[in-house]
Design a protein around this motif. Sequence first.
Motif, PDB file in Angstrom:
ATOM      1  N   GLY A 108      -0.628  49.086  69.557  1.00 40.89           N
ATOM      2  CA  GLY A 108      -1.197  49.448  68.266  1.00 40.89           C
ATOM      3  C   GLY A 108      -0.899  50.900  67.947  1.00 40.89           C
ATOM      4  O   GLY A 108       0.249  51.337  67.968  1.00 40.89           O
ATOM      5  N   ASP A 109      -1.958  51.696  67.710  1.00 44.00           N
ATOM      6  CA  ASP A 109      -1.774  53.085  67.292  1.00 44.00           C
ATOM      7  C   ASP A 109      -1.868  54.078  68.448  1.00 44.00           C
ATOM      8  O   ASP A 109      -2.032  55.271  68.244  1.00 44.00           O
ATOM      9  CB  ASP A 109      -2.794  53.444  66.205  1.00 44.00           C
ATOM     10  CG  ASP A 109      -4.234  53.354  66.696  1.00 44.00           C
ATOM     11  OD1 ASP A 109      -4.460  52.890  67.835  1.00 44.00           O
ATOM     12  OD2 ASP A 109      -5.123  53.751  65.928  1.00 44.00           O
ATOM     13  N   HIS A 110      -1.766  53.582  69.696  1.00 50.83           N
ATOM     14  CA  HIS A 110      -1.802  54.459  70.867  1.00 50.83           C
ATOM     15  C   HIS A 110      -1.003  53.825  72.018  1.00 50.83           C
ATOM     16  O   HIS A 110      -0.561  52.681  71.909  1.00 50.83           O
ATOM     17  CB  HIS A 110      -3.254  54.728  71.299  1.00 50.83           C
ATOM     18  CG  HIS A 110      -3.990  53.493  71.717  1.00 50.83           C
ATOM     19  ND1 HIS A 110      -4.570  52.632  70.805  1.00 50.83           N
ATOM     20  CD2 HIS A 110      -4.226  52.960  72.933  1.00 50.83           C
ATOM     21  CE1 HIS A 110      -5.140  51.620  71.454  1.00 50.83           C
ATOM     22  NE2 HIS A 110      -4.943  51.804  72.747  1.00 50.83           N
ATOM     23  N   ASP A 111      -0.813  54.588  73.072  1.00 45.66           N
ATOM     24  CA  ASP A 111      -0.197  54.071  74.289  1.00 45.66           C
ATOM     25  C   ASP A 111      -1.296  53.768  75.302  1.00 45.66           C
ATOM     26  O   ASP A 111      -2.279  54.517  75.414  1.00 45.66           O
ATOM     27  CB  ASP A 111       0.751  55.092  74.925  1.00 45.66           C
ATOM     28  CG  ASP A 111       2.053  55.271  74.162  1.00 45.66           C
ATOM     29  OD1 ASP A 111       2.436  54.358  73.417  1.00 45.66           O
ATOM     30  OD2 ASP A 111       2.688  56.327  74.331  1.00 45.66           O
ATOM     31  N   THR A 112      -1.118  52.683  76.053  1.00 44.40           N
ATOM     32  CA  THR A 112      -2.017  52.316  77.134  1.00 44.40           C
ATOM     33  C   THR A 112      -1.235  52.406  78.429  1.00 44.40           C
ATOM     34  O   THR A 112      -0.125  51.877  78.531  1.00 44.40           O
ATOM     35  CB  THR A 112      -2.559  50.888  76.944  1.00 44.40           C
ATOM     36  OG1 THR A 112      -3.284  50.832  75.709  1.00 44.40           O
ATOM     37  CG2 THR A 112      -3.471  50.482  78.086  1.00 44.40           C
ATOM     38  N   GLY A 113      -1.806  53.087  79.414  1.00 46.66           N
ATOM     39  CA  GLY A 113      -1.105  53.302  80.674  1.00 46.66           C
ATOM     40  C   GLY A 113      -1.623  52.443  81.798  1.00 46.66           C
ATOM     41  O   GLY A 113      -2.792  52.065  81.824  1.00 46.66           O
ATOM     42  N   CYS A 114      -0.731  52.171  82.725  1.00 46.68           N
ATOM     43  CA  CYS A 114      -1.138  51.460  83.925  1.00 46.68           C
ATOM     44  C   CYS A 114      -0.288  51.918  85.098  1.00 46.68           C
ATOM     45  O   CYS A 114       0.836  52.376  84.935  1.00 46.68           O
ATOM     46  CB  CYS A 114      -1.017  49.945  83.743  1.00 46.68           C
ATOM     47  SG  CYS A 114       0.652  49.345  83.514  1.00 46.68           S
ATOM     48  N   THR A 135      -5.555  55.821  77.996  1.00 44.31           N
ATOM     49  CA  THR A 135      -4.796  55.768  76.750  1.00 44.31           C
ATOM     50  C   THR A 135      -4.381  57.171  76.341  1.00 44.31           C
ATOM     51  O   THR A 135      -4.932  58.152  76.840  1.00 44.31           O
ATOM     52  CB  THR A 135      -5.637  55.137  75.606  1.00 44.31           C
ATOM     53  OG1 THR A 135      -6.790  55.941  75.386  1.00 44.31           O
ATOM     54  CG2 THR A 135      -6.040  53.704  75.935  1.00 44.31           C
ATOM     55  N   ARG A 136      -3.403  57.248  75.458  1.00 47.53           N
ATOM     56  CA  ARG A 136      -2.928  58.510  74.939  1.00 47.53           C
ATOM     57  C   ARG A 136      -2.328  58.269  73.556  1.00 47.53           C
ATOM     58  O   ARG A 136      -1.947  57.132  73.226  1.00 47.53           O
ATOM     59  CB  ARG A 136      -1.900  59.159  75.874  1.00 47.53           C
ATOM     60  CG  ARG A 136      -0.602  58.404  75.935  1.00 47.53           C
ATOM     61  CD  ARG A 136       0.400  59.066  76.874  1.00 47.53           C
ATOM     62  NE  ARG A 136       1.692  58.405  76.767  1.00 47.53           N
ATOM     63  CZ  ARG A 136       2.691  58.572  77.593  1.00 47.53           C
ATOM     64  NH1 ARG A 136       2.565  59.399  78.619  1.00 47.53           N
ATOM     65  NH2 ARG A 136       3.831  57.935  77.435  1.00 47.53           N
ATOM     66  N   PRO A 137      -2.194  59.333  72.757  1.00 42.73           N
ATOM     67  CA  PRO A 137      -1.517  59.156  71.473  1.00 42.73           C
ATOM     68  C   PRO A 137      -0.066  58.710  71.704  1.00 42.73           C
ATOM     69  O   PRO A 137       0.520  58.981  72.764  1.00 42.73           O
ATOM     70  CB  PRO A 137      -1.535  60.559  70.866  1.00 42.73           C
ATOM     71  CG  PRO A 137      -2.595  61.304  71.610  1.00 42.73           C
ATOM     72  CD  PRO A 137      -2.673  60.687  72.967  1.00 42.73           C
ATOM     73  N   ILE A 138       0.477  58.003  70.760  1.00 45.39           N
ATOM     74  CA  ILE A 138       1.855  57.532  70.884  1.00 45.39           C
ATOM     75  C   ILE A 138       2.788  58.711  71.048  1.00 45.39           C
ATOM     76  O   ILE A 138       2.755  59.676  70.290  1.00 45.39           O
ATOM     77  CB  ILE A 138       2.249  56.673  69.668  1.00 45.39           C
ATOM     78  CG1 ILE A 138       1.463  55.361  69.687  1.00 45.39           C
ATOM     79  CG2 ILE A 138       3.755  56.381  69.696  1.00 45.39           C
ATOM     80  CD1 ILE A 138       1.706  54.470  68.501  1.00 45.39           C
ATOM     81  N   ASN A 139       3.625  58.642  72.063  1.00 45.43           N
ATOM     82  CA  ASN A 139       4.605  59.690  72.357  1.00 45.43           C
ATOM     83  C   ASN A 139       5.934  59.251  71.763  1.00 45.43           C
ATOM     84  O   ASN A 139       6.646  58.447  72.337  1.00 45.43           O
ATOM     85  CB  ASN A 139       4.711  59.881  73.877  1.00 45.43           C
ATOM     86  CG  ASN A 139       5.615  61.043  74.260  1.00 45.43           C
ATOM     87  OD1 ASN A 139       6.003  61.828  73.405  1.00 45.43           O
ATOM     88  ND2 ASN A 139       5.908  61.139  75.520  1.00 45.43           N
ATOM     89  N   GLU A 140       6.254  59.785  70.581  1.00 48.00           N
ATOM     90  CA  GLU A 140       7.469  59.335  69.888  1.00 48.00           C
ATOM     91  C   GLU A 140       8.656  60.183  70.234  1.00 48.00           C
ATOM     92  O   GLU A 140       8.670  61.274  70.594  1.00 48.00           O
ATOM     93  CB  GLU A 140       7.244  59.357  68.390  1.00 48.00           C
ATOM     94  CG  GLU A 140       6.158  58.358  68.025  1.00 48.00           C
ATOM     95  CD  GLU A 140       5.948  58.255  66.529  1.00 48.00           C
ATOM     96  OE1 GLU A 140       6.819  58.728  65.745  1.00 48.00           O
ATOM     97  OE2 GLU A 140       4.929  57.728  66.146  1.00 48.00           O
TER      98      GLU A 140
END
Length: 140
Positions: A108-114, A135-140
């Motif tokens: 969606g509007d963010h990145d999810t890490g694992c 989670t973090r803001p999308i790194n474009e």
Amino acid sequence: MQQPPLIPELSCTDYKKSLDFYTRILQFSVLFQRPEEGFAMLERQGSQLMIDQIGLGRTWATGDLTPPLGRGINFQIEATDVNELYHRVQQNRVTIFLPIEDKWYRTGDHDTGCRQFAVLDPDGYMLRFSRDIGTRPINE
């Protein structure tokens, strides 16, 4: 324990070998089993799966069951102890498909890490163990 809404059943070629792999190495517990049918219901930290030996009892074959089984699918399994489990599979010389890594996915509007790694079971099913790292803001 309430059953999750989806429980995969994995056909296996050697019930005892698969049961040992899932219980001793991956630390799944046996909820119940029918050894005479080569069947067991397994659980690990809330994730459940079934193993069922081909040719004993009922076999759900829709085509040829030639190794490796499970081509084209990987099962993501949440694990709070992903680092310890990775060390355990290394010690037991399990086939590692994907070495441990931190990976970020756009959701969606963010990145999810694992933190994740993937191994192959004795019949070639891919098991991807994963732990949420935020989670973090999308790194474009």
